[in-house]
Design an enzyme around this catalytic site. Structure first.
Site, PDB file in Angstrom:
ATOM      1  N   HIS A  31       1.062  -0.797  -0.063  1.00  0.00           N
ATOM      2  CA  HIS A  31       0.447   0.121  -0.225  1.00  0.00           C
ATOM      3  C   HIS A  31       1.311   1.249  -0.199  1.00  0.00           C
ATOM      4  CE1 HIS A  31      -3.607  -2.407   1.690  1.00  0.00           C
ATOM      5  NE2 HIS A  31      -3.845  -1.492   0.777  1.00  0.00           N
ATOM      6  N   LYS A  85      -0.864   4.705   4.557  1.00  0.00           N
ATOM      7  CA  LYS A  85      -1.907   4.252   5.319  1.00  0.00           C
ATOM      8  C   LYS A  85      -1.506   4.064   7.097  1.00  0.00           C
ATOM      9  CE  LYS A  85      -3.380  -0.798   4.359  1.00  0.00           C
ATOM     10  NZ  LYS A  85      -5.442  -0.077   4.835  1.00  0.00           N
TER      11      LYS A  85
END
Lengths: 254, 254, 254, 254
Positions: B141, B145
């Site tokens: 990701h 995050k």
């Protein structure tokens, strides 16, 4: 550094081991090398001399490798070492022996990894790292491997970290607040992940990220055969490099 | 469940949010849906009723989503929920409200992930897991995050573990003796790795290994647009599924 | 080459175009650059001069780019060109104009690709190619692209072929006897494959193979933002490189 | 279908071939099978009978495989066939022989590919295809392979095309106007690309794309050992499936 046929005469120490057997075959198959002596535990290394051998390839185990290399240096031959487990202290003993070697230009070459794809992946990671905000390393091996992460992955993490420091880059961006270990091991500021999967052999992927783009560099070593082009390269190059040389990238013309 | 034009009338709650704005566009663009009301914080949800709306799409924040859904149920409309943060207790409250809903066949659909590629990757991992000795999950990701690993990766690890248990497989093979954290987080017996890299959005790879072979299943969600086909699928399917339904795989005809 | 604030003053020609708008934002956001003039079709390029501008970024269309660049050279400013479609004849006209430019050290920089990952992938392919028996190129783009393979993939194929020739490597091994076109386009002896897939943007993978090993180098450009670090790099470097420079690798300190 | 030890007695025809030798080893190693007879060219197949054999594994060459299978059917044993080159006409001859076989429930199983990862990749491609706008197939093999693309890739292209037709999807989006062959071979409307690279064995990747997302399914068969779990699965399942069965997916409990 070759006999009258123009071929390099190569003796193999550890010839019955899995890597050694591959070396015997590679040396026999290559057009510019020829097999001299093959030795194993129980054989007398002093049979090897400049009379019969230009370069020795040593693939044994860490517990005997230093002793083998010191003997081979005293025999006056150049040595390519594939055995792992070299400490700074052991390397110093090799350097000292080379300083007193029979031939002034005598050479020993030690490489932690002979796979050209792995060596290039590490080298390219170092060249590219300063241009990217993010960098992580994922290594993947067969599940019988006892250490994690691999020595190659640790080396690559340091290569990336060195390049980032030299370029004045700060820490990699990472907002993670909640994690139970999934973010991997942090080696010199670089996150390193180790996957273990039946069917794999030795693989490494370097991931580099910027806004909107990613650069991925991946080395796949499917079997021991992947080491042979690197071993042959070292056999061909070692005799021009007096003293102790470490790492195959030295012999790649990059 | 459609107006005289044959199109499904869709209202959007959270229409000015990043996901909501994408939903407004998707609903407007699709041939078989039409945009009804768009509401945001400050708007009165009781404006929504079967007179103007067949299906509501709710993309807000965890702190208000339960309250919104309960109100929408009492208004007699079907709801597709994209907001995350649902606990068992909250889900029970939704079920209770549905049991007393104005319409007997009223439906609420909640999905943790609307990306069809991610839902299929999870589903295929479950189908394949019993045929492989090894299985690991790598999710990747963007570095903003805050949680690791992703909820989707945790779900996939459980999916794989359930399939292995049902097939009587034991633990994954792993001879690792020395590790400083590189082997990742073990979720239900499955190693999960989280990579964070600038330039990435939301990605997951499932790796399955046998002697001599590997199966890799990878989902790449490059942007929020990746959720829209899944949202539209849910909008089209929800009204046939009375009660509470969880997970987009229910609506995929697999 | 900077104003009293120490920042490089950058004017943008084609400022309303998709790339130009990204450049305007990148120049405004970066700490060491500041936005000077923004011009588009209909604006007078002679408004740009060393009084207000250090470097011009030109992102327009092939039909007007040469004319724009010639005008900007006569205005005495350095130019970074992102527009494509440059032929040898057009480049010669730029060189001629630079020979008669107002300033002796005036500089024009033209790059076919500003994504650092793509430029590095091409460069690394060239470094690595001589060490591998096999090499192929796979490029992957969105399905609206009208040409195949991409200009970048053609360039990479030539880079690999040049490196193989210089190293004395022969043709890549290929025993294919029966094929209906699946082996792709052969560019300078290198097989190039073009994938077109909804959801992708611009991606390229170089695959290099030896017995037992593979090296893969992949560039993923997920969106236009991937060009901005390269454009800013060119803006910072162009004024030190008098004359015409082609290709971002020149400005990467490799 | 097993002897008093509870193990399946397996004879191997083509036992000295490369695949056959792997089968001999796999059958010997597995806990629930035991090796019965091993035969090769020159041996008499009528030595095989229900007295000594439950299942025969036949891995020879296309020119003799039909004859072998017909003989084995008349001997009253079940057969697992790994040899390729089966035409509709040959398959009909097998069906006819089975109709007149000594045992009513006699079974023959033929599979074009025994690698579970490859069979699952093909199956998952078929399940997923209807949910994606775009689909392409890339297969990668060693450079000694004489045909391109692989039979497995052709099969996967048809699997995808069938699923798209059944779902009413039209042609894949592709704006390509200028191409010299890089877009690959179009098989049943699906673009198929074949990479040939030293070091690889047999690999296939299915790429599926939607706006903003991609699903990739990849099978890697690193060596012949990858076929053994599939062969053993067929050995265990064949005796429950009277008649002719084609394709390992039949025996996977999907």
């Amino acid at each position: 550094m070759a006999n009258e046929t123009g071929r390099i005469r190569v003796s193999v120490v550890g010839a019955k081991g899995r890597m050694g057997a591959n070396v015997v075959k590679a040396v026999t198959d290559a057009a510019d090398t020829e097999l001299a002596l093959t030795l194993d535990a129980g054989n007398d290394l002093t049979e090897i001399s400049p009379d019969n051998t230009d370069v020795v390839v040593e693939f044994t185990v860490p517990s005997v490798s230093l002793s083998n290399v010191l003997t081979l240096i005293s025999q006056g031959v150049d040595v390519v070492v594939g055995t792992t487990g070299w400490t700074d202290d052991k390397l110093d003993q090799v350097r000292a022996a080379l300083a007193n070697a029979p031939r002034a230009d005598q050479a020993v070459f030690i490489a932690p990894n002979f796979a050209i794809s792995a060596v290039l992946a590490d080298y390219f990671a170092g060249l590219a790292a300063k241009y990217f905000e993010s960098a992580e390393v994922v290594e993947l091996h067969h599940p019988n491997k006892v250490d994690a992460p691999s020595g190659t992955a640790i080396h690559t993490a340091h290569t990336i970290a060195d390049a980032r420091r030299a370029a004045g880059l700060g820490p990699v961006p990472d907002a993670t607040e909640t994690d139970g270990g999934s973010r991997g091991q942090v080696v010199d500021g670089i996150h390193v992940h180790a996957v273990r999967l039946r069917g794999l052999n030795a693989h490494e992927e370097v991931l580099l990220g910027n806004p909107g783009e990613q650069l991925s560099i991946r080395s796949d070593c499917f079997d021991r055969g992947s080491f042979m082009p690197g071993v042959l390269l070292a056999v061909r190059k070692v005799s021009g490099h007096a003293g102790l040389t470490i790492g195959l990238d030295t012999f790649l013309d990059l």
